[in-house]
Design a protein around this motif. Structure first.
Motif, mmCIF file in Angstrom:
data_model
loop_
_atom_site.group_PDB
_atom_site.id
_atom_site.type_symbol
_atom_site.label_atom_id
_atom_site.label_comp_id
_atom_site.label_asym_id
_atom_site.label_seq_id
_atom_site.Cartn_x
_atom_site.Cartn_y
_atom_site.Cartn_z
ATOM 1 N N PRO A 44 0.814 -1.219 0.000
ATOM 2 C CA PRO A 44 0.000 0.000 0.000
ATOM 3 C C PRO A 44 0.849 1.272 0.000
ATOM 4 O O PRO A 44 2.062 1.204 0.213
ATOM 5 C CB PRO A 44 -0.799 -0.129 1.313
ATOM 6 N N PRO A 45 0.206 2.423 -0.231
ATOM 7 C CA PRO A 45 0.950 3.682 -0.279
ATOM 8 C C PRO A 45 1.639 3.989 1.048
ATOM 9 O O PRO A 45 1.283 3.461 2.096
ATOM 10 C CB PRO A 45 -0.140 4.730 -0.595
ATOM 11 N N VAL A 46 2.622 4.850 0.961
ATOM 12 C CA VAL A 46 3.378 5.262 2.149
ATOM 13 C C VAL A 46 2.524 6.178 3.014
ATOM 14 O O VAL A 46 1.861 7.087 2.514
ATOM 15 C CB VAL A 46 4.675 5.978 1.723
ATOM 16 N N SER A 47 2.542 5.917 4.307
ATOM 17 C CA SER A 47 1.797 6.765 5.241
ATOM 18 C C SER A 47 2.657 7.895 5.793
ATOM 19 O O SER A 47 2.136 8.951 6.169
ATOM 20 C CB SER A 47 1.244 5.928 6.400
ATOM 21 N N SER A 48 3.982 7.686 5.846
ATOM 22 C CA SER A 48 4.866 8.749 6.350
ATOM 23 C C SER A 48 6.263 8.570 5.769
ATOM 24 O O SER A 48 6.736 7.447 5.564
ATOM 25 C CB SER A 48 4.940 8.726 7.879
#
Length: 363
Positions: free
Chosen positions: A228-232
Motif C-alpha cells: 500500500p501507499p506510504v503513510s509517512s
C-alpha cells in the motif's frame, strides 16, 4: 421537444451509481424537471430535487442554446429501482398553482433496475513461491459468461467459464507484484471483486548519487512503487541504520531543509549548499501498514570554481602550445639568416667556374 440521451433501460448493482441525461429544445428555452415512480403499485409519482434521498441525488442543469439536465444517484439501493421521467416545458405558466399550462409537458422515460450485489469472497495464498489469487462469488448471482483478471488497466487473464470461482497465479517475488488486482465477472451488469497484495515499502532513489555546486540548491528524491501507499516519510543525514538513536530526523523547514512528500514520492531540498556541512549520505525512510523501507542518496558538493577547471585547462594547453611554437620559431630565425648570406657566395663561385671553362675552350 425533449428526450433522454441515456439508455432507456439500465441495470445497476446496489452501492453503485447511475446517471441519466436529458435534452430539450424550444422557444423560449424549456425548463427540465425530473420525476420518479417506483415499482410498488401503490407508489405515486414524485418530483426529484437536488439533494433528495439523503443527498444521494444530484441534478445539474444548463440552459444555453438548448436545455440540458443530468441526474446522478449515488450509493444505489433496491428502493431506487423504478421509472425516471424527464419533463420539459416552455410555457410561462408551467409552475403556476392555479393556472393550467397552455402547452403540455414533453416527457421522456427510462427504467432503472437495481440488483442486490452478490458477495465476493477473495483470498491470497502462497504455494511453492507462487501467489494464487482467488475470488468466489456467493449465490444467488446472475448468469456468468466468463472472467477477467486485471491489474490497473492491464488485462492479465481472460476466460469464458461460467463458474463462481476464478483464480490467477503470480510467479516471482511478492515485492515485485504488489497492488490491487480485480476479478471481473462477465455478468449483466458486470460484477467486480478485489484481491490486494501488500508489502512493506520498496523504496528506491531516483539517483543514488547527486551533485550540486556550492551556493546552489541540492535536490534528492525517493519513490515507492509498491502497495500500500506510504503513510509517512522521514529523512536522515549520514547513516543507513535508521534505528540508531544517534540519528536525528531532518525536520521540514528547519535551517536550510525543505521536505515535500506526496503519496509514494518524497523530495528533500537543501538551500545554499555548503561543502563542509552538506556533503554526505542522506537516507529516506518510508512507512506503511506492512512495515518500513529506505534508500540512501550520496550528495557531493562541488566548489563554484569547479566548473572553471576544464576551461582553465584548455587555456593552459593553448598557452603551452603557443610558447612551444614561439621558442621553435625564435631558434630557427638565425639559421635562416646565415643561409641567406651564403647563397650569394655560392652563386659567385659558380659564375667564376663557368668563366674559366669558357676561357679554356676559347684557347
Amino acid at each position: 421537444a425533449g428526450f433522454i440521451k441515456s439508455p432507456l433501460s439500465q441495470k445497476r448493482l446496489t452501492r453503485d451509481s447511475v446517471e441519466l441525461h436529458c435534452e430539450a429544445i424550444g422557444s423560449p428555452l424549456p425548463e427540465i424537471q425530473w420525476w420518479f415512480e417506483g415499482n410498488d403499485p401503490n407508489e405515486t409519482v414524485a418530483q426529484l430535487w437536488d439533494g433528495a434521498r439523503q443527498d444521494r441525488v444530484k441534478i445539474n442543469a444548463t440552459y444555453n442554446l438548448r436545455s440540458t439536465s443530468t441526474i446522478a444517484i449515488a450509493n444505489l439501493t433496491s428502493d431506487d429501482s423504478g421509472m425516471y421521467e424527464c419533463r420539459a416545458s416552455s410555457d410561462p405558466d408551467r409552475n403556476h398553482l392555479s393556472k393550467s399550462p397552455k402547452v403540455k409537458w414533453i416527457r421522456s422515460q427510462a427504467n432503472v433496475f437495481v440488483i442486490e450485489r452478490p458477495d465476493i469472497k477473495s483470498h491470497l495464498t502462497e504455494v511453492s513461491g507462487k501467489l494464487i489469487l482467488t475470488c468466489n462469488m456467493t449465490a444467488p448471482h446472475p448468469a456468468i459468461d466468463g472472467h477477467e483478471w486485471m491489474h490497473g488497466d492491464k488485462v492479465l487473464q481472460t476466460d469464458v467459464e461460467s463458474g463462481a470461482v476464478t483464480s490467477y497465479t503470480i510467479e516471482g517475488k511478492v515485492e515485485e507484484h504488489s497492488g490491487i488486482y480485480e476479478c471481473v465477472y462477465k455478468t449483466s451488469p458486470v460484477i467486480k471483486g478485489q484481491v490486494t497484495v501488500s508489502v512493506a515499502p520498496q523504496v528506491t532513489a531516483y539517483k543514488k548519487s547527486e551533485h550540486g555546486n556550492e551556493g546552489d540548491t541540492g535536490v534528492m528524491t525517493c519513490k515507492n512503487p509498491s502497495f500500500p501507499p506510504v503513510s509517512s516519510w522521514v529523512w536522515y543525514k549520514n547513516g543507513q541504520e535508521v534505528e540508531l538513536p544517534s540519528l536525528q530526523p531532518i525536520v521540514n523547514g528547519s535551517g536550510r531543509y525543505i521536505i515535500k512528500s506526496t503519496g509514494n514520492k518524497t523530495e528533500l531540498r537543501i538551500l545554499k549548499l555548503n561543502i563542509e556541512e552538506d556533503t554526505g549520505d542522506y537516507h529516506c525512510n518510508a512507512t506503511n501498514s506492512q512495515g518500513f523501507g529506505g534508500a540512501t542518496v550520496n550528495l557531493r558538493v562541488r566548489s563554484r570554481l569547479a566548473a572553471l577547471w576544464p576551461f582553465l585547462g584548455i587555456v593552459a594547453e593553448v598557452l603551452v602550445l603557443v610558447t612551444i611554437i614561439f621558442i621553435y620559431e625564435k631558434r630557427r630565425k638565425p639559421d635562416e639568416v646565415l643561409d641567406g648570406k651564403r647563397c650569394p657566395g655560392k652563386s659567385n663561385a659558380t659564375n667564376h667556374k663557368d668563366k674559366n671553362v669558357r676561357q679554356r675552350n676559347a684557347n
